[in-house]
Design an enzyme around this catalytic site. Structure first.
Site, PDB file in Angstrom:
ATOM      1  N   HIS A   1       7.516  74.018 -39.975  1.00  0.00           N
ATOM      2  CA  HIS A   1       6.280  73.765 -39.674  1.00  0.00           C
ATOM      3  C   HIS A   1       6.379  71.983 -39.287  1.00  0.00           C
ATOM      4  O   HIS A   1       7.448  71.729 -39.452  1.00  0.00           O
ATOM      5  CB  HIS A   1       5.393  73.716 -41.058  1.00  0.00           C
ATOM      6  CG  HIS A   1       6.219  72.880 -42.206  1.00  0.00           C
ATOM      7  ND1 HIS A   1       6.717  70.983 -42.087  1.00  0.00           N
ATOM      8  CD2 HIS A   1       7.169  73.663 -43.333  1.00  0.00           C
ATOM      9  CE1 HIS A   1       6.753  71.345 -43.110  1.00  0.00           C
ATOM     10  NE2 HIS A   1       7.152  72.299 -44.337  1.00  0.00           N
TER      11      HIS A   1
ATOM     12  N   GLU B   1       7.160  77.620 -49.299  1.00  0.00           N
ATOM     13  CA  GLU B   1       8.800  77.282 -49.699  1.00  0.00           C
ATOM     14  C   GLU B   1       9.190  77.446 -51.560  1.00  0.00           C
ATOM     15  O   GLU B   1       8.086  78.304 -51.988  1.00  0.00           O
ATOM     16  CB  GLU B   1       8.763  75.989 -49.866  1.00  0.00           C
ATOM     17  CG  GLU B   1       9.891  74.286 -50.105  1.00  0.00           C
ATOM     18  CD  GLU B   1      10.519  75.250 -48.766  1.00  0.00           C
ATOM     19  OE1 GLU B   1      11.755  76.027 -49.742  1.00  0.00           O
ATOM     20  OE2 GLU B   1      11.032  74.342 -48.195  1.00  0.00           O
TER      21      GLU B   1
END
Length: 214
Positions: free
Chosen positions: A39, A111
């Site tokens: 990202h 994550e």
């Protein structure tokens, strides 16, 4: 330059354990290539702070996502799968729009959950830590393996949009020595199988990339 030998970054503590765990459950996709995109940058990325799932992209992160979208628009990607964390989801939408696709968001691609460490400094991360209310390293690698394996069964070529920790785990699961310089935000990567082994190639090396986690 590899995760094991890169001299230009501080080697994360506990990384050997991540590599050992991944070696016990290697990933063997049927496809011969796929793409990965971390990202864009967030405010807490820049400050090296563990982030929650609702952390938004910074202005720079939005610019990075747009730049990655421009580059990836020339690739024959058929499927975009992303973490449902806001920073990954928004990055994926920027890229998928350019590809005229709709990204599929998956919580399993998030994550690593660092639990009580969220909001604290990640500058001296110990991968072997067992944070209160979070995931162990084994739990994270196993979850990531299952998520990537599922994603790569979708119509190929597949683009996975996720996180820095995801990339560490993915590289270890494939036995790929990754240049730490590839961990920069919104750095498009192509993973390709050459015979029995996998290699990774950057589509573009961002001058403003860094190896901050998450």
């Amino acid at each position: 330059m590899s995760l094991q030998t890169a001299p230009t970054h501080t080697r994360p503590s506990g990384l050997d354990q991540l590599i050992r765990i991944a070696a016990d459950q290697p990933l063997s996709p049927d496809c011969d290539h796929f793409y990965f995109l971390r990202h864009g940058q967030t405010g807490r990325n820049a400050l090296r702070i563990f982030q929650a799932v609702d952390e938004p992209l910074s202005e720079l992160g939005l610019q990075q996502a747009a730049r990655a979208a421009t580059l990836l628009a020339g690739e024959p990607i058929r499927t975009v799968v992303c973490s449902d964390a806001r920073r990954a989801n928004d990055t994926a939408y920027a890229v998928a729009t350019a590809l005229k696709l709709v990204p599929a968001a998956q919580a399993t691609l998030r994550e690593r959950n660092f639990g009580a460490l969220i909001g604290t400094s990640s500058a001296n991360i110990d991968w072997a830590c067992e944070p209160e209310g979070g995931e162990t390293l084994l739990q994270f690698v196993s979850r990531t393996r299952e998520a990537i394996d599922t994603a790569l069964r979708l119509p190929a070529p597949v683009l996975v949009v996720a996180h820095g920790g995801t990339l560490y785990a993915l590289a270890a699961l494939l036995g790929v020595p990754v240049d730490l310089g590839l961990l920069g935000n919104a750095q498009p990567l192509r993973f390709e199988r050459r015979g029995p082994t996998w290699a990774v190639t950057p589509l573009l090396r961002h001058a403003d990339g860094d190896a901050a986690l998450a």
